[in-house]
Design an enzyme around this catalytic site. Structure first.
Site, PDB file in Angstrom:
ATOM      1  N   TYR A 123       0.820  -1.208   0.000  1.00  0.00           N
ATOM      2  CA  TYR A 123       0.000   0.000   0.000  1.00  0.00           C
ATOM      3  C   TYR A 123       0.865   1.274   0.000  1.00  0.00           C
ATOM      4  CZ  TYR A 123      -4.199  -2.780   1.046  1.00  0.00           C
ATOM      5  OH  TYR A 123      -5.240  -3.675   1.000  1.00  0.00           O
ATOM      6  N   LYS A 170       4.768 -14.158   4.185  1.00  0.00           N
ATOM      7  CA  LYS A 170       4.882 -15.058   3.024  1.00  0.00           C
ATOM      8  C   LYS A 170       6.365 -15.076   2.630  1.00  0.00           C
ATOM      9  CE  LYS A 170       2.889 -17.615  -0.153  1.00  0.00           C
ATOM     10  NZ  LYS A 170       2.057 -18.796   0.079  1.00  0.00           N
ATOM     11  N   ASP A 227      -5.039  -6.147   6.105  1.00  0.00           N
ATOM     12  CA  ASP A 227      -6.316  -5.681   5.570  1.00  0.00           C
ATOM     13  C   ASP A 227      -7.224  -6.891   5.313  1.00  0.00           C
ATOM     14  OD1 ASP A 227      -8.227  -4.023   4.549  1.00  0.00           O
ATOM     15  OD2 ASP A 227      -7.184  -3.576   2.680  1.00  0.00           O
TER      16      ASP A 227
END
Ligand code: ATP
Length: 331
Positions: A123, A170, A227
């Protein structure tokens, strides 16, 4: 008297933000509200999504209660929410997700707090077009950004006597960026030997949360994962209408529900105001009005438990005003 900037926002924003104001005022805490809007409606009226008066008000007051704001999709506008987070460096997005009585949550034993890094990751707002067929977005993970969000999670765990922090990542695929996030998480965890620390890959975390949410406590992660996982977890506790949030920086707090502006139900008095009301309780904690904050949480709990006033998302027919009044009337 504390001055608080109130941003009504778009869609259901004004309905839920003014409901929360009403509930806060009913506790008797003296707040001077500085009401300044932003978002799509403001753009239509003033030609600006974030008016200068709002930035001045936030800079001065440093405490904000905010309704959801709409950013037009794909028209070259940078998200207003992301802009505010980056401008005021509210790096920690904190979202408590707790089972409450009388809701449509599938579990009655969820008690999670998501700590989402709020200023970088995917983001960061760095996107470009290589040509008509190829586009790129850049994921930014920094040592400073990662350490401060993980610190915030452990600090909270210690203060609130929580048992475990899970770092979600990840790093098996994004070895450098999420790898750095994990290295930072590990280094912070070492300073808190009394709190259990574990790591989970984000896809596995999704399955774990849907099957065994009771096994988890504090979750800390980069921006995008936070999110998505907080919406997922909101489904476990009965939906977006219930989940509050705080955006915290070093000397600023912006409090808002996890949900968006829900244009599908705007202006119909169908919105559940509880997420915004619970966000205002987090705001009262922040300004050290803990008694009033606890009173609001208890009133919400009692109204849900009694089950007389429920908005449509909770399976009832009550209007936003009716459930707000019921909460205000509880001692
Ligand atoms: P954003 O991208 O801004 O987060 P969104 O597209 O994820 O927004 P929301 O606006 O959060 O969507 O709404 C998702 C769904 O949840 C909609 O169907 C909406 O009606 C419902 N919803 C969201 N908030 C509430 C609420 N406070 N009360 C009742 N229903 C809600």
């Amino acid at each position: 008297m504390t001055r608080v900037t109130l941003i009504p926002g778009d869609g259901i924003g004004p309905e839920v933000a003014f409901a929360a104001k009403e509930v806060v005022d009913a506790t008797g805490v003296k707040i001077e509200w500085d009401i300044v809007n932003a978002g799509a409606d403001t753009y239509k009226k003033t030609g600006s999504f974030i008016p200068k008066t709002l930035l001045e008000s936030i800079s001065k007051n440093r405490v904000v209660l905010k309704g959801p704001i709409t950013t037009p999709i794909g028209k070259g506008f940078k998200s207003i929410n992301v802009t505010l987070r980056q401008k005021f460096d509210t790096y920690a997005n904190i979202r408590p997700l707790k089972s409450m009585p009388g809701t449509k949550g599938r579990f009655d034993n969820v008690d999670l707090v998501v700590f989402r890094e709020n200023t970088e990751g995917l983001y960061a707002g760095i996107e470009h077009k290589i040509n008509e067929d190829v586009t790129e977005a850049i994921k930014v993970i920094t040592k400073k950004g990662s350490i401060r969000i993980v610190e915030e999670a452990f600090k909270y765990a210690k203060e609130q006597n929580r048992k475990k922090v899970t770092a979600v990542h990840k790093a098996n695929i994004m070895k450098i960026t999420d790898g750095l996030f994990l290295d930072c998480a590990k280094s912070v965890a070492k300073k808190y030997p009394d709190i259990e620390y574990e790591e989970k890959i984000v896809d596995n975390m999704c399955m774990q949360l849907v099957m065994y949410p009771e096994k988890y406590d504090i979750l800390v992660m980069p921006n995008l994962y936070g999110d998505i996982l907080s919406d997922l977890a909101s489904g476990l506790v009965g939906g977006l209408g219930l989940v509050p949030g705080a955006n915290i920086g070093s000397d600023i707090g912006i409090f808002e529900a996890v949900h968006g502006s829900a244009p599908d139900i705007a202006g119909k008095s169908l919105a559940n105001p509880i997420a915004c009301i619970m966000s205002s309780a987090m705001m009262l904690d922040y300004i050290d009005e803990k008694q009033a904050a606890n009173r609001i949480r208890k009133a919400v709990w009692t109204v849900l438990e009694e089950g007389k006033w429920k908005t449509k998302d909770l399976g009832g027919n009550a209007t936003t005003e009716e459930i707000t009044n019921a909460i205000c009337k509880k001692p």
